[in-house]
Design a protein around this motif. Sequence first.
Motif, mmCIF file in Angstrom:
data_model
loop_
_atom_site.group_PDB
_atom_site.id
_atom_site.type_symbol
_atom_site.label_atom_id
_atom_site.label_comp_id
_atom_site.label_asym_id
_atom_site.label_seq_id
_atom_site.Cartn_x
_atom_site.Cartn_y
_atom_site.Cartn_z
ATOM 1 N N ILE A 1 35.701 32.369 39.789
ATOM 2 C CA ILE A 1 35.981 32.506 38.358
ATOM 3 C C ILE A 1 36.826 33.751 38.141
ATOM 4 O O ILE A 1 36.432 34.857 38.504
ATOM 5 N N ILE A 2 37.994 33.536 37.585
ATOM 6 C CA ILE A 2 38.839 34.615 37.091
ATOM 7 C C ILE A 2 39.140 34.189 35.665
ATOM 8 O O ILE A 2 40.096 33.469 35.402
ATOM 9 N N ALA A 3 38.225 34.570 34.784
ATOM 10 C CA ALA A 3 38.180 34.050 33.414
ATOM 11 C C ALA A 3 39.537 34.171 32.743
ATOM 12 O O ALA A 3 40.209 35.196 32.885
ATOM 13 N N PRO A 4 39.909 33.110 32.059
ATOM 14 C CA PRO A 4 39.139 31.914 31.725
ATOM 15 C C PRO A 4 39.319 30.759 32.709
ATOM 16 O O PRO A 4 39.053 29.612 32.378
ATOM 17 N N TYR A 5 39.754 31.045 33.931
ATOM 18 C CA TYR A 5 40.058 29.989 34.890
ATOM 19 C C TYR A 5 39.092 29.993 36.072
ATOM 20 O O TYR A 5 38.450 30.993 36.364
ATOM 21 N N ASP B 1 40.802 27.728 43.107
ATOM 22 C CA ASP B 1 40.264 27.061 44.294
ATOM 23 C C ASP B 1 39.679 28.054 45.284
ATOM 24 O O ASP B 1 38.523 27.944 45.677
ATOM 25 N N LEU B 2 40.473 29.015 45.718
ATOM 26 C CA LEU B 2 40.024 30.027 46.674
ATOM 27 C C LEU B 2 40.650 31.364 46.299
ATOM 28 O O LEU B 2 41.812 31.413 45.892
ATOM 29 N N ALA B 3 39.884 32.433 46.470
ATOM 30 C CA ALA B 3 40.421 33.747 46.130
ATOM 31 C C ALA B 3 39.877 34.816 47.059
ATOM 32 O O ALA B 3 38.716 34.772 47.459
ATOM 33 N N SER B 4 40.743 35.747 47.386
ATOM 34 C CA SER B 4 40.337 36.996 48.014
ATOM 35 C C SER B 4 40.615 38.060 46.963
ATOM 36 O O SER B 4 41.769 38.462 46.763
ATOM 37 N N LYS B 5 39.579 38.456 46.271
ATOM 38 C CA LYS B 5 39.770 39.412 45.180
ATOM 39 C C LYS B 5 40.233 40.763 45.709
ATOM 40 O O LYS B 5 41.062 41.416 45.084
ATOM 41 N N ALA B 6 39.746 41.171 46.877
ATOM 42 C CA ALA B 6 40.160 42.454 47.447
ATOM 43 C C ALA B 6 41.650 42.448 47.779
ATOM 44 O O ALA B 6 42.333 43.451 47.597
ATOM 45 N N ALA B 7 42.154 41.319 48.260
ATOM 46 C CA ALA B 7 43.570 41.198 48.603
ATOM 47 C C ALA B 7 44.413 40.764 47.403
ATOM 48 O O ALA B 7 45.634 40.668 47.515
ATOM 49 N N ARG B 8 43.761 40.496 46.271
ATOM 50 C CA ARG B 8 44.447 40.038 45.056
ATOM 51 C C ARG B 8 45.269 38.787 45.361
ATOM 52 O O ARG B 8 46.416 38.647 44.946
ATOM 53 N N LEU B 9 44.634 37.832 46.084
ATOM 54 C CA LEU B 9 45.309 36.614 46.523
ATOM 55 C C LEU B 9 44.518 35.395 46.089
ATOM 56 O O LEU B 9 43.309 35.315 46.314
ATOM 57 N N ILE B 10 45.217 34.460 45.466
ATOM 58 C CA ILE B 10 44.625 33.197 45.022
ATOM 59 C C ILE B 10 45.339 32.069 45.756
ATOM 60 O O ILE B 10 46.569 32.045 45.838
ATOM 61 N N LEU B 11 44.545 31.144 46.282
ATOM 62 C CA LEU B 11 45.080 29.970 46.949
ATOM 63 C C LEU B 11 44.709 28.739 46.136
ATOM 64 O O LEU B 11 43.535 28.509 45.846
ATOM 65 N N PHE C 1 49.478 33.949 33.954
ATOM 66 C CA PHE C 1 48.324 34.734 33.514
ATOM 67 C C PHE C 1 47.674 35.442 34.702
ATOM 68 O O PHE C 1 47.399 36.647 34.655
ATOM 69 N N LEU C 2 47.429 34.708 35.774
ATOM 70 C CA LEU C 2 46.777 35.285 36.953
ATOM 71 C C LEU C 2 47.650 36.379 37.579
ATOM 72 O O LEU C 2 47.144 37.420 38.001
ATOM 73 N N GLU C 3 48.960 36.159 37.598
ATOM 74 C CA GLU C 3 49.866 37.182 38.117
ATOM 75 C C GLU C 3 49.878 38.417 37.224
ATOM 76 O O GLU C 3 50.011 39.533 37.723
ATOM 77 N N SER C 4 49.681 38.226 35.927
ATOM 78 C CA SER C 4 49.629 39.380 35.014
ATOM 79 C C SER C 4 48.408 40.259 35.297
ATOM 80 O O SER C 4 48.385 41.430 34.938
#
Length: 124
Positions: free
Chosen positions: A44-48, A51-61, A81-84
């Motif tokens: 969850i990266i609100a409001p979305y 599928d997969l995320a490495s929050k430490a690496a700031r990477l969403i797959l 939004f996520l890139e912002s």
Amino acid sequence: MRLDATLKERAKSMRSNLTPAEQKLWLALRANRFENRQFTRQAIIAPYIVDLASKAARLILEIDGDTHSAEDRYDTRRTEFLESLGYRVIRFSNPDVMGNMEGVLSVIAQALRDAPSPQGRRGL
């Protein structure tokens, strides 16, 4: 920040019902198996919910199935939004994951090398 209960419940349900492509990629990434990085499925990266995320690496797959071809504008707004928020979003198609896992993992490895160091970030 408190997460919306409906969003949490939906993410939990999605974790139990991964697509075959999501499951295949998750098995390669889970438990810090890949590049010693932690990934979360249906994060969850609100409001979305991604599928997969490495929050430490700031990477969403994101793994896009056939339904995503009709959702280009939605996906574009969502990615912006996520890139912002400082995330890098990488999209793979189901055929990419199912038929070219080596190539997919190579792209992810490069993105992780380019990602900020987790030791240099605070509050994560």
